[in-house]
Motif scaffolding. Structure first.
Motif, PDB file in Angstrom:
ATOM      1  N   ASP A   1       0.888  -1.155   0.000  1.00 14.53           N
ATOM      2  CA  ASP A   1       0.000   0.000   0.000  1.00 14.53           C
ATOM      3  C   ASP A   1       0.926   1.205   0.000  1.00 14.53           C
ATOM      4  O   ASP A   1       1.485   1.562   1.029  1.00 14.53           O
ATOM      5  CB  ASP A   1      -0.891  -0.018   1.241  1.00 14.53           C
ATOM      6  N   GLY A   2       1.150   1.787  -1.181  1.00 11.14           N
ATOM      7  CA  GLY A   2       2.175   2.827  -1.299  1.00 11.14           C
ATOM      8  C   GLY A   2       3.541   2.201  -1.063  1.00 11.14           C
ATOM      9  O   GLY A   2       3.897   1.214  -1.685  1.00 11.14           O
ATOM     10  N   SER A   3       4.298   2.732  -0.091  1.00 12.66           N
ATOM     11  CA  SER A   3       5.620   2.175   0.216  1.00 12.66           C
ATOM     12  C   SER A   3       5.585   1.225   1.411  1.00 12.66           C
ATOM     13  O   SER A   3       6.624   0.719   1.833  1.00 12.66           O
ATOM     14  CB  SER A   3       6.611   3.316   0.493  1.00 12.66           C
ATOM     15  N   THR A   4       4.375   0.952   1.943  1.00 16.23           N
ATOM     16  CA  THR A   4       4.230   0.089   3.119  1.00 16.23           C
ATOM     17  C   THR A   4       3.849  -1.322   2.700  1.00 16.23           C
ATOM     18  O   THR A   4       2.818  -1.524   2.038  1.00 16.23           O
ATOM     19  CB  THR A   4       3.152   0.644   4.074  1.00 16.23           C
ATOM     20  N   GLN A   5       4.664  -2.299   3.099  1.00 20.67           N
ATOM     21  CA  GLN A   5       4.332  -3.676   2.789  1.00 20.67           C
ATOM     22  C   GLN A   5       3.176  -4.135   3.670  1.00 20.67           C
ATOM     23  O   GLN A   5       3.134  -3.854   4.866  1.00 20.67           O
ATOM     24  CB  GLN A   5       5.534  -4.604   3.002  1.00 20.67           C
TER      25      GLN A   5
END
Length: 76
Positions: free
Chosen positions: A23-27
């Motif tokens: 989600d964006g740069s968040t795993q």
């Protein structure tokens, strides 16, 4: 499995080493490896989508060093 342009049967697990959701740069969740059928299952995800909004998940894969560049990976 799928078939490449030469008519040879290939298996996702032969070309893809790991699969992860972002989600964006968040795993989101843990990185998975496809099983011998080429399936990577994600479960127990702690991912909240606020009411009235939408989100886009990105699928990132690590390909095998021996992956054939002429293979086309298809998703279902």
């Amino acid at each position: 499995s799928t078939t490449n342009n030469s008519g040879t049967t290939i298996y996702l697990s032969d070309d893809v080493v790991t699969v992860a959701l972002y989600d964006g740069s968040t795993q989101i969740g843990q990185t998975k490896s496809p099983n011998t059928s080429g399936v990577a299952t994600f479960s127990g995800l702690n991912w909240v989508i606020p009411k009235g909004t939408s989100k886009t998940l990105t699928v990132k894969m690590t390909l095998s060093n021996s992956a054939n560049s002429s293979n086309i990976l298809k998703w279902a």
